[in-house]
Design a protein around this motif. Structure first.
Motif, mmCIF file in Angstrom:
data_model
loop_
_atom_site.group_PDB
_atom_site.id
_atom_site.type_symbol
_atom_site.label_atom_id
_atom_site.label_comp_id
_atom_site.label_asym_id
_atom_site.label_seq_id
_atom_site.Cartn_x
_atom_site.Cartn_y
_atom_site.Cartn_z
ATOM 1 N N GLU A 10 5.494 17.111 10.889
ATOM 2 C CA GLU A 10 4.060 17.388 10.803
ATOM 3 C C GLU A 10 3.287 16.088 10.641
ATOM 4 O OE1 GLU A 10 0.892 19.842 7.955
ATOM 5 O OE2 GLU A 10 3.001 19.661 7.367
ATOM 6 N N ARG A 11 2.248 15.922 11.431
ATOM 7 C CA ARG A 11 1.376 14.764 11.264
ATOM 8 C C ARG A 11 0.231 15.122 10.325
ATOM 9 N NH1 ARG A 11 -2.103 11.106 15.657
ATOM 10 N NH2 ARG A 11 -2.897 9.655 14.068
ATOM 11 N N LEU A 12 0.027 14.286 9.307
ATOM 12 C CA LEU A 12 -1.094 14.454 8.390
ATOM 13 C C LEU A 12 -2.267 13.628 8.910
ATOM 14 C CD1 LEU A 12 0.758 14.182 4.954
ATOM 15 C CD2 LEU A 12 0.313 16.215 6.341
ATOM 16 N N THR A 13 -3.403 14.271 9.061
ATOM 17 C CA THR A 13 -4.561 13.584 9.643
ATOM 18 C C THR A 13 -5.702 13.411 8.657
ATOM 19 O OG1 THR A 13 -5.389 15.703 10.477
ATOM 20 C CG2 THR A 13 -4.023 14.382 11.971
ATOM 21 N N GLU A 14 -5.599 14.012 7.480
ATOM 22 C CA GLU A 14 -6.608 13.831 6.443
ATOM 23 C C GLU A 14 -5.967 14.072 5.093
ATOM 24 O OE1 GLU A 14 -9.703 16.613 7.199
ATOM 25 O OE2 GLU A 14 -8.450 18.382 6.855
ATOM 26 N N GLY A 15 -6.618 13.553 4.026
ATOM 27 C CA GLY A 15 -6.091 13.726 2.685
ATOM 28 C C GLY A 15 -5.918 12.402 1.972
ATOM 29 N N ALA A 16 -5.532 12.473 0.702
ATOM 30 C CA ALA A 16 -5.471 11.295 -0.165
ATOM 31 C C ALA A 16 -4.486 10.245 0.340
ATOM 32 C CB ALA A 16 -5.107 11.723 -1.584
ATOM 33 N N LEU A 17 -3.340 10.660 0.880
ATOM 34 C CA LEU A 17 -2.358 9.693 1.375
ATOM 35 C C LEU A 17 -2.808 9.061 2.684
ATOM 36 C CD1 LEU A 17 0.979 11.618 0.647
ATOM 37 C CD2 LEU A 17 -0.133 9.865 -0.760
ATOM 38 N N VAL A 18 -3.467 9.832 3.518
ATOM 39 C CA VAL A 18 -3.943 9.318 4.806
ATOM 40 C C VAL A 18 -5.047 8.284 4.596
ATOM 41 C CG1 VAL A 18 -4.983 9.953 7.024
ATOM 42 C CG2 VAL A 18 -3.315 11.476 5.947
ATOM 43 N N GLU A 19 -5.857 8.495 3.558
ATOM 44 C CA GLU A 19 -7.015 7.624 3.336
ATOM 45 C C GLU A 19 -6.648 6.182 3.012
ATOM 46 O OE1 GLU A 19 -9.185 9.635 0.308
ATOM 47 O OE2 GLU A 19 -9.926 11.213 1.663
ATOM 48 N N VAL A 20 -5.427 5.926 2.550
ATOM 49 C CA VAL A 20 -5.038 4.549 2.216
ATOM 50 C C VAL A 20 -4.517 3.792 3.439
ATOM 51 C CG1 VAL A 20 -4.468 5.265 -0.128
ATOM 52 C CG2 VAL A 20 -2.640 5.078 1.557
ATOM 53 N N LEU A 21 -4.403 4.463 4.572
ATOM 54 C CA LEU A 21 -3.873 3.816 5.771
ATOM 55 C C LEU A 21 -4.961 3.041 6.507
ATOM 56 C CD1 LEU A 21 -1.689 6.662 7.307
ATOM 57 C CD2 LEU A 21 -0.910 4.745 5.916
ATOM 58 N N PRO A 22 -4.617 1.890 7.079
ATOM 59 C CA PRO A 22 -5.560 1.189 7.965
ATOM 60 C C PRO A 22 -5.854 2.025 9.206
ATOM 61 C CG PRO A 22 -3.766 -0.266 7.265
ATOM 62 C CD PRO A 22 -3.379 1.123 6.859
ATOM 63 N N VAL A 23 -6.916 1.695 9.881
ATOM 64 C CA VAL A 23 -7.315 2.396 11.103
ATOM 65 C C VAL A 23 -6.193 2.309 12.147
ATOM 66 C CG1 VAL A 23 -8.958 2.444 13.024
ATOM 67 C CG2 VAL A 23 -9.760 1.999 10.690
ATOM 68 N N GLY A 24 -5.895 3.440 12.755
ATOM 69 C CA GLY A 24 -4.893 3.477 13.810
ATOM 70 C C GLY A 24 -3.487 3.804 13.349
ATOM 71 N N TRP A 25 -3.221 3.716 12.019
ATOM 72 C CA TRP A 25 -1.895 4.059 11.506
ATOM 73 C C TRP A 25 -1.720 5.575 11.516
ATOM 74 C CZ3 TRP A 25 1.183 0.828 7.636
ATOM 75 C CH2 TRP A 25 0.992 -0.548 7.862
ATOM 76 N N GLU A 26 -0.464 6.026 11.591
ATOM 77 C CA GLU A 26 -0.142 7.445 11.557
ATOM 78 C C GLU A 26 0.752 7.749 10.354
ATOM 79 O OE1 GLU A 26 1.673 8.690 15.178
ATOM 80 O OE2 GLU A 26 -0.027 8.097 16.449
ATOM 81 N N LEU A 27 0.583 8.961 9.792
ATOM 82 C CA LEU A 27 1.424 9.430 8.691
ATOM 83 C C LEU A 27 2.031 10.773 9.064
ATOM 84 C CD1 LEU A 27 2.469 8.948 5.804
ATOM 85 C CD2 LEU A 27 0.455 10.205 4.965
ATOM 86 N N ARG B 295 -3.297 -6.373 12.510
ATOM 87 C CA ARG B 295 -4.111 -5.420 13.271
ATOM 88 C C ARG B 295 -3.269 -4.440 14.082
ATOM 89 N NH1 ARG B 295 -9.256 -8.881 15.688
ATOM 90 N NH2 ARG B 295 -10.032 -9.649 13.675
ATOM 91 N N ALA B 296 -1.940 -4.556 14.001
ATOM 92 C CA ALA B 296 -1.069 -3.676 14.777
ATOM 93 C C ALA B 296 -0.820 -2.389 13.997
ATOM 94 C CB ALA B 296 0.258 -4.374 15.062
ATOM 95 N N PRO B 297 -1.239 -1.252 14.525
ATOM 96 C CA PRO B 297 -0.995 0.010 13.819
ATOM 97 C C PRO B 297 0.496 0.289 13.678
ATOM 98 C CG PRO B 297 -2.609 0.289 15.577
ATOM 99 C CD PRO B 297 -1.979 -1.056 15.778
ATOM 100 N N ARG B 298 0.859 1.061 12.654
ATOM 101 C CA ARG B 298 2.245 1.440 12.419
ATOM 102 C C ARG B 298 2.308 2.941 12.176
ATOM 103 N NH1 ARG B 298 5.199 -3.286 11.407
ATOM 104 N NH2 ARG B 298 6.962 -2.149 10.505
ATOM 105 N N ARG B 299 3.509 3.462 12.204
ATOM 106 C CA ARG B 299 3.738 4.878 11.926
ATOM 107 C C ARG B 299 4.616 4.962 10.674
ATOM 108 N NH1 ARG B 299 5.495 6.333 16.705
ATOM 109 N NH2 ARG B 299 3.636 7.449 17.423
ATOM 110 N N ILE B 300 4.200 5.753 9.686
ATOM 111 C CA ILE B 300 4.978 5.971 8.466
ATOM 112 C C ILE B 300 5.474 7.412 8.472
ATOM 113 C CG2 ILE B 300 4.930 6.084 5.946
ATOM 114 C CD1 ILE B 300 2.817 3.896 5.966
ATOM 115 N N LEU B 301 6.766 7.577 8.219
ATOM 116 C CA LEU B 301 7.381 8.896 8.174
ATOM 117 C C LEU B 301 7.939 9.135 6.770
ATOM 118 C CD1 LEU B 301 8.595 11.498 9.471
ATOM 119 C CD2 LEU B 301 10.588 10.097 10.102
ATOM 120 N N ILE B 302 7.504 10.192 6.128
ATOM 121 C CA ILE B 302 8.046 10.620 4.827
ATOM 122 C C ILE B 302 9.164 11.614 5.112
ATOM 123 C CG2 ILE B 302 7.508 11.756 2.636
ATOM 124 C CD1 ILE B 302 4.538 10.993 3.177
#
Length: 443
Positions: free
Chosen positions: A294-311, A417-424
Protein backbone atom coordinates in the motif's frame (compact mmCIF):
# COMPACT_ATOMS: atom_id res chain seq x y z
CA UNK A 1 -13.10 -0.66 31.64
CA UNK A 2 -9.40 0.21 31.74
CA UNK A 3 -9.02 3.94 31.11
CA UNK A 4 -7.43 4.84 27.78
CA UNK A 5 -7.78 1.36 26.26
CA UNK A 6 -10.05 0.34 23.42
CA UNK A 7 -13.14 -1.20 25.12
CA UNK A 8 -13.32 -3.99 22.53
CA UNK A 9 -9.66 -4.91 23.12
CA UNK A 10 -10.36 -4.97 26.87
CA UNK A 11 -13.36 -7.26 26.36
CA UNK A 12 -11.37 -9.66 24.16
CA UNK A 13 -8.40 -9.62 26.52
CA UNK A 14 -10.75 -10.80 29.26
CA UNK A 15 -11.32 -14.06 27.36
CA UNK A 16 -7.55 -14.48 27.12
CA UNK A 17 -7.23 -14.02 30.89
CA UNK A 18 -9.76 -16.80 31.48
CA UNK A 19 -8.01 -19.22 29.10
CA UNK A 20 -4.48 -20.42 29.79
CA UNK A 21 -3.30 -20.41 26.15
CA UNK A 22 -3.23 -17.77 23.42
CA UNK A 23 -3.58 -20.49 20.76
CA UNK A 24 -5.41 -23.74 21.55
CA UNK A 25 -6.19 -25.72 18.42
CA UNK A 26 -9.09 -27.84 19.64
CA UNK A 27 -12.68 -27.15 18.66
CA UNK A 28 -14.75 -28.75 21.42
CA UNK A 29 -14.93 -25.73 23.72
CA UNK A 30 -16.05 -23.34 20.98
CA UNK A 31 -18.51 -25.89 19.57
CA UNK A 32 -20.16 -26.14 22.99
CA UNK A 33 -20.35 -22.37 23.34
CA UNK A 34 -21.82 -21.96 19.84
CA UNK A 35 -24.35 -24.68 20.60
CA UNK A 36 -25.50 -22.75 23.65
CA UNK A 37 -25.93 -19.70 21.38
CA UNK A 38 -28.16 -21.57 18.93
CA UNK A 39 -25.43 -22.58 16.46
CA UNK A 40 -24.99 -19.29 14.55
CA UNK A 41 -22.31 -20.96 12.40
CA UNK A 42 -25.11 -23.04 10.82
CA UNK A 43 -27.29 -20.01 10.03
CA UNK A 44 -24.89 -17.89 7.98
CA UNK A 45 -25.49 -16.74 4.41
CA UNK A 46 -23.63 -18.96 1.88
CA UNK A 47 -19.99 -19.26 2.96
CA UNK A 48 -16.80 -18.84 0.94
CA UNK A 49 -14.08 -20.32 3.20
CA UNK A 50 -10.42 -19.51 2.43
CA UNK A 51 -7.25 -21.05 3.91
CA UNK A 52 -3.59 -20.70 2.92
CA UNK A 53 -0.36 -19.11 4.10
CA UNK A 54 -0.07 -16.17 1.72
CA UNK A 55 -2.80 -14.37 -0.20
CA UNK A 56 -5.92 -15.54 1.62
CA UNK A 57 -6.78 -12.04 2.87
CA UNK A 58 -6.24 -10.54 -0.58
CA UNK A 59 -8.39 -13.29 -2.11
CA UNK A 60 -11.16 -12.43 0.36
CA UNK A 61 -10.80 -8.72 -0.51
CA UNK A 62 -11.12 -9.50 -4.22
CA UNK A 63 -14.11 -11.77 -3.62
CA UNK A 64 -15.81 -8.98 -1.72
CA UNK A 65 -15.03 -6.46 -4.47
CA UNK A 66 -16.45 -8.72 -7.19
CA UNK A 67 -19.60 -9.57 -5.26
CA UNK A 68 -20.33 -6.03 -4.13
CA UNK A 69 -19.75 -4.71 -7.66
CA UNK A 70 -22.46 -7.16 -8.77
CA UNK A 71 -24.86 -5.93 -6.08
CA UNK A 72 -24.33 -8.70 -3.49
CA UNK A 73 -23.73 -7.40 0.07
CA UNK A 74 -21.24 -9.53 2.01
CA UNK A 75 -20.34 -10.36 5.59
CA UNK A 76 -16.54 -10.64 5.97
CA UNK A 77 -14.37 -12.14 8.73
CA UNK A 78 -10.58 -11.70 8.44
CA UNK A 79 -7.60 -11.65 10.80
CA UNK A 80 -5.43 -10.18 12.12
CA UNK A 81 -6.55 -6.56 12.23
CA UNK A 82 -4.18 -3.66 11.53
CA UNK A 83 -5.43 -0.78 13.69
CA UNK A 84 -8.63 -1.82 15.49
CA UNK A 85 -10.21 -5.20 16.22
CA UNK A 86 -13.43 -4.08 14.48
CA UNK A 87 -11.66 -4.44 11.10
CA UNK A 88 -11.93 -8.22 11.47
CA UNK A 89 -15.73 -8.18 11.26
CA UNK A 90 -17.47 -6.46 8.37
CA UNK A 91 -21.27 -6.74 8.55
CA UNK A 92 -22.97 -6.35 5.15
CA UNK A 93 -20.21 -4.02 3.97
CA UNK A 94 -19.60 -1.94 7.11
CA UNK A 95 -17.17 -2.42 9.99
CA UNK A 96 -18.97 -3.68 13.07
CA UNK A 97 -19.70 -0.90 15.57
CA UNK A 98 -18.25 -0.95 19.10
CA UNK A 99 -21.61 -1.31 20.84
CA UNK A 100 -22.66 -4.12 18.49
CA UNK A 101 -19.41 -6.03 19.01
CA UNK A 102 -19.42 -5.52 22.78
CA UNK A 103 -23.01 -6.77 22.94
CA UNK A 104 -22.30 -10.05 21.14
CA UNK A 105 -19.10 -10.59 23.15
CA UNK A 106 -21.15 -10.21 26.33
CA UNK A 107 -23.62 -12.83 25.06
CA UNK A 108 -20.75 -15.18 24.26
CA UNK A 109 -19.22 -14.75 27.71
CA UNK A 110 -22.58 -15.38 29.39
CA UNK A 111 -23.18 -18.63 27.46
CA UNK A 112 -22.30 -21.81 29.37
CA UNK A 113 -19.10 -23.67 28.59
CA UNK A 114 -15.37 -23.89 29.25
CA UNK A 115 -13.18 -20.78 28.77
CA UNK A 116 -12.34 -19.98 25.14
CA UNK A 117 -9.45 -18.01 23.62
CA UNK A 118 -9.72 -14.42 22.43
CA UNK A 119 -9.65 -15.54 18.78
CA UNK A 120 -12.38 -18.08 19.40
CA UNK A 121 -14.47 -15.35 21.03
CA UNK A 122 -13.90 -13.05 18.05
CA UNK A 123 -14.89 -15.83 15.64
CA UNK A 124 -18.06 -16.54 17.62
CA UNK A 125 -18.80 -12.79 17.66
CA UNK A 126 -18.56 -12.67 13.86
CA UNK A 127 -20.87 -15.65 13.45
CA UNK A 128 -23.43 -14.21 15.87
CA UNK A 129 -23.33 -10.73 14.30
CA UNK A 130 -23.68 -12.18 10.80
CA UNK A 131 -26.94 -13.95 11.71
CA UNK A 132 -28.56 -10.64 12.69
CA UNK A 133 -28.11 -8.63 9.49
CA UNK A 134 -29.13 -9.70 6.01
CA UNK A 135 -26.41 -10.33 3.41
CA UNK A 136 -26.01 -12.50 0.33
CA UNK A 137 -22.69 -14.15 1.22
CA UNK A 138 -20.24 -14.76 4.07
CA UNK A 139 -16.51 -14.53 3.30
CA UNK A 140 -14.52 -16.29 6.02
CA UNK A 141 -10.71 -16.31 6.30
CA UNK A 142 -9.04 -19.09 8.28
CA UNK A 143 -7.01 -17.75 11.18
CA UNK A 144 -4.33 -20.45 11.56
CA UNK A 145 -4.05 -23.72 9.65
CA UNK A 146 -7.48 -24.99 8.75
CA UNK A 147 -8.37 -28.39 10.19
CA UNK A 148 -8.49 -27.20 13.81
CA UNK A 149 -9.06 -23.49 13.21
CA UNK A 150 -12.07 -21.95 14.96
CA UNK A 151 -13.65 -21.02 11.62
CA UNK A 152 -13.75 -24.70 10.59
CA UNK A 153 -16.85 -25.27 12.69
CA UNK A 154 -18.61 -24.14 9.51
CA UNK A 155 -19.50 -27.56 8.10
CA UNK A 156 -21.44 -26.61 4.94
CA UNK A 157 -19.49 -23.97 2.98
CA UNK A 158 -20.59 -23.08 -0.53
CA UNK A 159 -17.00 -23.29 -1.81
CA UNK A 160 -13.53 -23.47 -0.24
CA UNK A 161 -10.06 -22.43 -1.40
CA UNK A 162 -6.43 -22.88 -0.44
CA UNK A 163 -4.10 -20.09 -1.51
CA UNK A 164 -0.30 -20.44 -1.75
CA UNK A 165 1.26 -22.47 1.06
CA UNK A 166 4.55 -21.56 2.71
CA UNK A 167 6.38 -22.09 5.98
CA UNK A 168 4.66 -20.39 8.89
CA UNK A 169 3.56 -21.49 12.38
CA UNK A 170 5.50 -24.75 12.03
CA UNK A 171 5.12 -25.43 15.76
CA UNK A 172 1.40 -25.91 15.21
CA UNK A 173 1.14 -27.03 11.58
CA UNK A 174 4.21 -29.20 10.87
CA UNK A 175 7.77 -28.91 9.60
CA UNK A 176 7.18 -29.76 5.92
CA UNK A 177 5.10 -27.97 3.31
CA UNK A 178 3.20 -31.19 2.67
CA UNK A 179 2.28 -31.44 6.37
CA UNK A 180 1.18 -27.80 6.41
CA UNK A 181 -0.89 -28.48 3.27
CA UNK A 182 -2.64 -31.32 5.10
CA UNK A 183 -3.71 -28.91 7.82
CA UNK A 184 -4.92 -26.30 5.31
CA UNK A 185 -6.89 -28.97 3.43
CA UNK A 186 -8.81 -29.62 6.64
CA UNK A 187 -11.42 -27.12 5.42
CA UNK A 188 -12.34 -29.34 2.44
CA UNK A 189 -15.85 -30.77 2.78
CA UNK A 190 -17.66 -33.65 1.02
CA UNK A 191 -19.24 -32.59 -2.27
CA UNK A 192 -18.00 -29.02 -1.86
CA UNK A 193 -15.93 -27.41 -4.65
CA UNK A 194 -12.38 -26.64 -3.51
CA UNK A 195 -10.15 -24.23 -5.46
CA UNK A 196 -6.38 -24.62 -5.11
CA UNK A 197 -4.02 -21.83 -6.18
CA UNK A 198 -0.54 -22.37 -7.63
CA UNK A 199 1.66 -24.15 -5.10
CA UNK A 200 5.44 -24.07 -4.49
CA UNK A 201 6.13 -27.76 -5.04
CA UNK A 202 4.51 -30.95 -6.34
CA UNK A 203 4.36 -32.53 -2.88
CA UNK A 204 1.99 -29.79 -1.74
CA UNK A 205 -0.37 -30.31 -4.67
CA UNK A 206 -0.22 -34.08 -4.21
CA UNK A 207 -1.16 -33.75 -0.54
CA UNK A 208 -4.06 -31.43 -1.36
CA UNK A 209 -5.29 -33.82 -4.06
CA UNK A 210 -5.09 -36.74 -1.63
CA UNK A 211 -7.01 -34.87 1.07
CA UNK A 212 -9.71 -33.84 -1.40
CA UNK A 213 -10.07 -37.44 -2.56
CA UNK A 214 -10.23 -38.65 1.05
CA UNK A 215 -13.12 -36.41 2.07
CA UNK A 216 -14.90 -36.37 -1.31
CA UNK A 217 -14.34 -32.70 -2.13
CA UNK A 218 -14.58 -31.55 -5.76
CA UNK A 219 -11.05 -30.25 -6.41
CA UNK A 220 -10.12 -27.57 -8.97
CA UNK A 221 -6.33 -27.32 -9.19
CA UNK A 222 -4.42 -24.42 -10.73
CA UNK A 223 -2.59 -25.50 -13.86
CA UNK A 224 -4.89 -28.48 -14.32
CA UNK A 225 -8.44 -27.16 -14.04
CA UNK A 226 -7.97 -23.39 -14.24
CA UNK A 227 -5.15 -20.86 -14.68
CA UNK A 228 -4.18 -17.20 -14.83
CA UNK A 229 -1.69 -15.87 -17.40
CA UNK A 230 -0.12 -12.40 -17.30
CA UNK A 231 -0.64 -10.34 -20.46
CA UNK A 232 0.65 -6.99 -21.64
CA UNK A 233 -2.66 -5.35 -20.62
CA UNK A 234 -3.30 -7.31 -17.42
CA UNK A 235 -4.13 -11.02 -17.25
CA UNK A 236 -6.17 -13.80 -18.78
CA UNK A 237 -8.35 -15.87 -16.45
CA UNK A 238 -9.16 -19.29 -17.91
CA UNK A 239 -11.58 -20.91 -15.49
CA UNK A 240 -13.87 -23.91 -15.19
CA UNK A 241 -16.82 -21.86 -16.50
CA UNK A 242 -15.48 -18.94 -18.56
CA UNK A 243 -12.41 -17.20 -19.95
CA UNK A 244 -11.89 -13.48 -19.37
CA UNK A 245 -9.32 -10.93 -20.57
CA UNK A 246 -8.92 -8.53 -17.64
CA UNK A 247 -6.90 -5.48 -16.50
CA UNK A 248 -4.53 -5.51 -13.54
CA UNK A 249 -6.14 -5.29 -10.09
CA UNK A 250 -5.88 -2.08 -8.08
CA UNK A 251 -3.78 -4.06 -5.57
CA UNK A 252 -0.09 -3.68 -6.39
CA UNK A 253 2.09 -6.68 -7.18
CA UNK A 254 2.02 -9.41 -9.80
CA UNK A 255 1.17 -12.01 -7.15
CA UNK A 256 -2.31 -10.46 -6.96
CA UNK A 257 -3.13 -12.02 -10.34
CA UNK A 258 -3.18 -15.46 -8.71
CA UNK A 259 -5.37 -14.18 -5.89
CA UNK A 260 -7.76 -12.61 -8.39
CA UNK A 261 -7.93 -15.88 -10.32
CA UNK A 262 -8.58 -17.85 -7.14
CA UNK A 263 -11.45 -15.51 -6.23
CA UNK A 264 -12.94 -15.77 -9.73
CA UNK A 265 -12.73 -19.57 -9.71
CA UNK A 266 -14.52 -19.64 -6.34
CA UNK A 267 -17.29 -17.44 -7.74
CA UNK A 268 -17.66 -19.56 -10.87
CA UNK A 269 -17.82 -22.79 -8.88
CA UNK A 270 -20.31 -21.42 -6.35
CA UNK A 271 -22.94 -21.75 -9.11
CA UNK A 272 -25.03 -19.18 -7.26
CA UNK A 273 -23.73 -15.67 -7.87
CA UNK A 274 -23.85 -13.87 -11.22
CA UNK A 275 -20.77 -11.68 -11.64
CA UNK A 276 -20.52 -10.63 -15.25
CA UNK A 277 -17.38 -9.18 -16.81
CA UNK A 278 -18.51 -5.62 -16.12
CA UNK A 279 -18.81 -6.37 -12.39
CA UNK A 280 -15.46 -8.18 -12.38
CA UNK A 281 -13.76 -5.19 -13.98
CA UNK A 282 -15.38 -2.81 -11.48
CA UNK A 283 -14.23 -5.05 -8.65
CA UNK A 284 -10.64 -5.15 -9.94
CA UNK A 285 -10.61 -1.35 -10.11
CA UNK A 286 -12.14 -0.78 -6.66
CA UNK A 287 -10.56 -3.50 -4.51
CA UNK A 288 -8.80 -2.29 -1.35
CA UNK A 289 -6.71 -4.35 1.09
CA UNK A 290 -4.74 -2.12 3.52
CA UNK A 291 -1.17 -2.94 4.51
CA UNK A 292 -0.41 -5.05 1.45
CA UNK A 293 1.90 -3.14 -0.89
CA UNK A 294 0.00 0.00 0.00
CA UNK A 295 1.26 3.46 -0.87
CA UNK A 296 0.65 6.12 1.78
CA UNK A 297 -0.04 9.49 0.21
CA UNK A 298 -0.97 11.57 3.26
CA UNK A 299 -0.50 11.52 7.02
CA UNK A 300 2.08 12.23 9.71
CA UNK A 301 4.76 9.90 8.28
CA UNK A 302 4.30 11.15 4.72
CA UNK A 303 4.64 14.78 5.82
CA UNK A 304 8.30 14.34 6.84
CA UNK A 305 9.30 13.22 3.33
CA UNK A 306 10.91 15.60 0.82
CA UNK A 307 8.95 16.39 -2.34
CA UNK A 308 8.85 13.48 -4.76
CA UNK A 309 9.65 10.75 -2.20
CA UNK A 310 7.29 7.78 -1.85
CA UNK A 311 6.25 5.84 1.27
CA UNK A 312 4.94 2.27 1.00
CA UNK A 313 4.19 -0.51 3.44
CA UNK A 314 3.73 -4.26 3.16
CA UNK A 315 2.97 -7.03 5.64
CA UNK A 316 5.02 -9.88 4.12
CA UNK A 317 6.40 -11.93 7.01
CA UNK A 318 7.65 -15.24 5.57
CA UNK A 319 9.72 -16.54 2.66
CA UNK A 320 6.86 -16.79 0.17
CA UNK A 321 5.54 -13.33 0.99
CA UNK A 322 9.06 -11.92 0.69
CA UNK A 323 9.52 -13.59 -2.70
CA UNK A 324 6.31 -11.96 -3.96
CA UNK A 325 7.48 -8.62 -2.56
CA UNK A 326 10.87 -9.05 -4.24
CA UNK A 327 9.13 -9.45 -7.59
CA UNK A 328 7.65 -5.99 -7.14
CA UNK A 329 11.02 -4.58 -6.01
CA UNK A 330 12.49 -5.91 -9.24
CA UNK A 331 9.85 -3.95 -11.16
CA UNK A 332 10.60 -0.86 -9.07
CA UNK A 333 14.31 -1.39 -9.74
CA UNK A 334 13.72 -0.35 -13.34
CA UNK A 335 12.81 3.16 -12.17
CA UNK A 336 15.14 5.89 -10.94
CA UNK A 337 13.95 5.82 -7.31
CA UNK A 338 16.43 4.20 -4.91
CA UNK A 339 14.85 1.97 -2.25
CA UNK A 340 15.32 2.15 1.54
CA UNK A 341 13.65 -0.08 4.14
CA UNK A 342 12.18 0.48 7.57
CA UNK A 343 12.22 -3.07 8.89
CA UNK A 344 10.74 -4.79 11.94
CA UNK A 345 10.05 -8.44 12.60
CA UNK A 346 8.64 -10.72 15.25
CA UNK A 347 11.25 -12.64 17.23
CA UNK A 348 9.91 -16.06 16.16
CA UNK A 349 10.34 -15.36 12.43
CA UNK A 350 13.32 -16.43 10.32
CA UNK A 351 14.55 -12.94 9.51
CA UNK A 352 16.99 -14.02 6.81
CA UNK A 353 14.17 -15.74 4.89
CA UNK A 354 12.33 -12.42 4.73
CA UNK A 355 15.28 -10.12 4.01
CA UNK A 356 17.46 -12.17 1.66
CA UNK A 357 15.12 -11.88 -1.38
CA UNK A 358 14.87 -8.12 -0.81
CA UNK A 359 18.56 -7.38 -0.22
CA UNK A 360 19.64 -6.90 -3.89
CA UNK A 361 17.26 -3.96 -4.24
CA UNK A 362 17.94 -2.17 -0.93
CA UNK A 363 20.28 0.79 -0.37
CA UNK A 364 19.73 1.53 3.33
CA UNK A 365 17.81 -0.07 6.18
CA UNK A 366 16.62 1.22 9.53
CA UNK A 367 15.51 -1.47 11.98
CA UNK A 368 12.78 -0.91 14.56
CA UNK A 369 10.97 -2.89 17.22
CA UNK A 370 7.28 -3.35 16.41
CA UNK A 371 5.39 -0.93 18.66
CA UNK A 372 2.96 -2.42 21.20
CA UNK A 373 4.06 -5.98 20.35
CA UNK A 374 5.68 -8.02 23.13
CA UNK A 375 6.64 -10.69 20.57
CA UNK A 376 8.75 -8.26 18.51
CA UNK A 377 12.46 -8.65 17.94
CA UNK A 378 14.43 -5.70 19.28
CA UNK A 379 15.69 -3.04 16.90
CA UNK A 380 19.27 -4.14 17.58
CA UNK A 381 18.46 -7.80 16.83
CA UNK A 382 16.67 -6.89 13.59
CA UNK A 383 19.61 -4.67 12.61
CA UNK A 384 22.11 -7.47 13.26
CA UNK A 385 20.08 -9.86 11.11
CA UNK A 386 19.91 -7.28 8.33
CA UNK A 387 23.68 -6.78 8.36
CA UNK A 388 24.17 -10.55 8.02
CA UNK A 389 22.35 -10.49 4.66
CA UNK A 390 24.85 -8.00 3.23
CA UNK A 391 22.97 -4.70 3.40
CA UNK A 392 25.70 -2.14 4.02
CA UNK A 393 23.97 0.83 5.62
CA UNK A 394 22.00 -0.58 8.56
CA UNK A 395 21.14 1.21 11.82
CA UNK A 396 18.59 0.65 14.60
CA UNK A 397 15.99 3.35 15.26
CA UNK A 398 13.74 4.07 18.22
CA UNK A 399 10.53 4.44 16.20
CA UNK A 400 9.10 4.30 12.70
CA UNK A 401 9.12 8.10 12.50
CA UNK A 402 12.75 8.28 13.66
CA UNK A 403 13.70 5.62 11.10
CA UNK A 404 12.15 7.64 8.26
CA UNK A 405 13.76 10.86 9.50
CA UNK A 406 17.14 9.10 9.64
CA UNK A 407 16.82 7.91 6.05
CA UNK A 408 15.93 11.42 4.92
CA UNK A 409 18.79 12.99 6.93
CA UNK A 410 21.44 10.62 5.56
CA UNK A 411 20.74 11.58 1.95
CA UNK A 412 24.06 12.85 0.61
CA UNK A 413 24.35 16.46 -0.62
CA UNK A 414 25.06 15.18 -4.13
CA UNK A 415 21.76 13.28 -4.16
CA UNK A 416 19.77 15.76 -2.09
CA UNK A 417 17.30 16.44 -4.87
CA UNK A 418 16.90 12.81 -6.00
CA UNK A 419 13.62 11.35 -4.75
CA UNK A 420 13.71 7.96 -3.01
CA UNK A 421 11.21 5.26 -2.13
CA UNK A 422 10.87 4.04 1.49
CA UNK A 423 9.21 0.70 2.19
CA UNK A 424 8.05 -0.27 5.70
CA UNK A 425 8.05 -4.08 5.88
CA UNK A 426 8.78 -7.27 7.81
CA UNK A 427 5.51 -7.84 9.66
CA UNK A 428 1.79 -7.22 9.29
CA UNK A 429 1.91 -5.94 12.87
CA UNK A 430 4.51 -3.37 11.83
CA UNK A 431 2.27 -2.33 8.93
CA UNK A 432 -0.56 -1.79 11.41
CA UNK A 433 1.68 0.23 13.70
CA UNK A 434 2.76 2.39 10.75
CA UNK A 435 -0.87 3.07 9.83
CA UNK A 436 -1.61 4.10 13.44
CA UNK A 437 1.45 6.35 13.61
CA UNK A 438 0.55 7.88 10.25
CA UNK A 439 -2.97 8.68 11.46
CA UNK A 440 -4.56 6.47 8.79
CA UNK A 441 -8.06 5.06 9.17
CA UNK A 442 -9.65 1.90 7.77
CA UNK A 443 -13.32 2.28 6.83
Amino acid sequence: MTEGRDPVEVALAHFGQLHSKTIDLTLGRLATRLGALGHPERRLPPVFHVAGTNGKGSTIALLRAFLEAAGHPCHVFTSPHLIRVNESIRVAGRLIADDELLAVLAEIEAAPGEPITSFEALTAAAFLAFTRTSADASLIEVGLGGRTDATNLIDRPLVTAVTRISYDHQRFLGDSLAAIAGEKAGIFKPGCPAVVAEQPEEAVSERLIAEADRVGAELFLHGRDWCVIATSAGFRYHGPVRTLELPMPALAGRHQLMNAGTALAMLDLSRRFQTDETAVRRGLASVVWPGRLERLTEGALVEVLPVGWELWLDGAHNDSGAAALADQLAVWGKTELALDLVFGVRADKRTADILTPLTPYVSKLRAVAIPRDSASATADAAAAAARSTGIADVQPAASILEAIQSLVATQSPVDSRAPRRILICGSLYLAGAALRENGSAIA
